[in-house]
Motif scaffolding. Sequence first.
Motif, PDB file in Angstrom:
ATOM      1  N   MET A 163       0.832  -1.204   0.000  1.00 19.26           N
ATOM      2  CA  MET A 163       0.000   0.000   0.000  1.00 19.26           C
ATOM      3  C   MET A 163       0.866   1.254   0.000  1.00 19.26           C
TER       4      MET A 163
ATOM      5  N   THR B 222       2.422   1.875  -3.570  1.00 24.68           N
ATOM      6  CA  THR B 222       1.474   2.270  -4.611  1.00 24.68           C
ATOM      7  C   THR B 222       0.715   3.538  -4.209  1.00 24.68           C
ATOM      8  N   ASP B 223       1.270   4.277  -3.246  1.00 27.96           N
ATOM      9  CA  ASP B 223       0.709   5.583  -2.846  1.00 27.96           C
ATOM     10  C   ASP B 223      -0.641   5.495  -2.153  1.00 27.96           C
ATOM     11  N   GLN B 224      -1.098   4.288  -1.819  1.00 30.63           N
ATOM     12  CA  GLN B 224      -2.417   4.217  -1.179  1.00 30.63           C
ATOM     13  C   GLN B 224      -2.397   4.840   0.206  1.00 30.63           C
TER      14      GLN B 224
ATOM     15  N   ASP C 226      -0.384   7.369   1.106  1.00 22.29           N
ATOM     16  CA  ASP C 226      -0.408   8.817   0.871  1.00 22.29           C
ATOM     17  C   ASP C 226      -1.820   9.277   0.553  1.00 22.29           C
ATOM     18  N   ALA C 227      -2.537   8.482  -0.238  1.00 24.67           N
ATOM     19  CA  ALA C 227      -3.899   8.862  -0.602  1.00 24.67           C
ATOM     20  C   ALA C 227      -4.771   8.973   0.643  1.00 24.67           C
ATOM     21  N   MET C 228      -4.583   8.023   1.587  1.00 24.69           N
ATOM     22  CA  MET C 228      -5.350   8.097   2.833  1.00 24.69           C
ATOM     23  C   MET C 228      -5.003   9.349   3.612  1.00 24.69           C
ATOM     24  N   ASP C 229      -3.697   9.604   3.748  1.00 27.97           N
ATOM     25  CA  ASP C 229      -3.280  10.803   4.464  1.00 27.97           C
ATOM     26  C   ASP C 229      -3.874  12.047   3.826  1.00 27.97           C
ATOM     27  N   MET C 230      -3.944  12.031   2.500  1.00 29.81           N
ATOM     28  CA  MET C 230      -4.461  13.201   1.788  1.00 29.81           C
ATOM     29  C   MET C 230      -5.937  13.427   2.039  1.00 29.81           C
ATOM     30  N   MET C 231      -6.640  12.380   2.454  1.00 24.04           N
ATOM     31  CA  MET C 231      -8.060  12.579   2.744  1.00 24.04           C
ATOM     32  C   MET C 231      -8.242  13.073   4.167  1.00 24.04           C
TER      33      MET C 231
END
Lengths: 240, 267
Positions: free
Chosen positions: B132, B135-137, B139-144
């Motif tokens: 995760m 594959t930036d997943q 980071d994507a969570m942190d970004m939300m």
Amino acid sequence: MIKVEHLYKSFGNTPILQDISIEYLPGKCNMVIGASGSGKTVLLKTLIGLYEPDSGSIWYGTEDLASMTYDQKKKLRQRIGMLFQASALFDFATVIDNIMFPMDFCTSWSRRQKIERARFCLDRVNVRDSDHKYPNELSGGMQKRVGIARAIALNPEFLFCDEPNSGLDPYTSSLIDELISEITKEYNMTTVINTHDMNSIRTIGDNIGFICNGRLLWQGDSGGISSAECPELRKFLRIQ
Amino acid sequence: MWRATRRFSIFVCSEQGISMIKEFIESVGRYCLFLKMVFRKPEKWRIFWRQLLVESEKLILSSVLLVCVISLFIGGVLVIQIASNIENPFIDRMNVGYMLREILILEFCSTIVALILAGKMGSNISSEIGSMRITDQIDAMDMMGVNSAGFLVLPKIVSATLLSPLLMLLSLAFGLLGGWVVVSLTGIIGPNQYIEGIKYCYNGFYVIYSGFKMALFCFLISSIASFKGYYAKGGSLGVGTASTQAIVTISILILLFDLIVTQLMLY
Ligand SMILES: Nc1ncnc2c1ncn2[C@@H]1O[C@H](COP(=O)(O)OP(=O)(O)O)[C@@H](O)[C@H]1O
Ligand SMILES: [Mg+2]
């Protein structure tokens, strides 16, 4: 509006970004262009606070990113949508659960409202009948669309897209470009797009910044780009 | 001995030694900061409980079969080995059951089972979180605005720590069952003698001690595997390296803490 002032960022002893100052306006597709490895992704990730800058400041409206507390940053991030280079959809969730994920955490909507909003976003990016597929069952273009749908799920003020059309065929990539441009105008978002695709630069670039080896060498609009004097930019365009 | 000590102290003071020590202290510090991030209050308790169920199923329930099978066989083997080693007519045959029980409770059901789980759970956790990460997943969570460490790791640590003592009990039951099966099939000792031995001099504190060890080890497994995965870098190769490092670190720490806890609790 996002304002960047004298931004520096390095990894270890290698400087990646050097003295970047730029301003992004709402309702416009702001583009960051440059060759692969020039520091576009690092710039984007620094802008949204995933990397700490060495020096310089980043202003979201009147708020300074560096002086925000953990909770303030969290609040700000809920106003940001981000499309990652490789979509970064959650493998453990279906398409619709992916889009509902930010809503689960950041809103207190009922399940019906969430599904409604998710359907609306999926409709907006023209993904239908794939609600219950997993990301690995989708094509690259579909993944990007779902990524965009997830990014706009909470109606963000700021939208960041890292190479939204890399690895896509010209037709699909122009569709994605149009989609991002439409959404930007429709919701008056401040959109920042990383790309090295000439086509999208010409068609949807409102404000373009050219980065070479971590320096911002040229800034202007799509009309002025072909008559730009900057030698590195001319070289970059000729290689394209 | 003197020479070895001297050589060791020279190594420690050398540049390489100092940088190794620095690296070690640094990673301990980062591990503590990571745990601080993990143990922040969950944003939504409802999501936390849901994830807790998912993780319990993935980490604990899916290990049940493995633990049962291994315990069953080891219990059987131990009975044969112990019986063949005390042929002496002056030693009561009942001791076979007694010794089996002590071995299982004191060491096998917690430490050895934990070492086995370190491979299974550890690689599962670190490769899941590591992939995760790359594959930036995450980071994507942190970004939300989601606390990714809290969302991903806290349910794993909680379920592994709280439910693993049940695995230890299960392992004990199946180890004893394995012994009983062998006893009744081969008749090395009488089944009644075996049962009597199992009941002989029973000390409930040992079970608590063993359950505590198991909880501690599974805390180490889940937290260190998550830590290594969370900071994985360098593509899929990096995920592989992270999970290998995690399992090696975990195994060493399990042995070390086994020694410390035993000294503290039993001596
Ligand atoms: N996490 C990192 N650690 C060290 N170096 C990095 C890291 N991320 C990017 N870099 C370096 O920064 C430079 C710019 O990378 P990047 O921003 O990804 O380029 P691109 O413009 O293609 O998106 C590259 O030379 C890369 O090696
Ligand atoms: Mg990039």
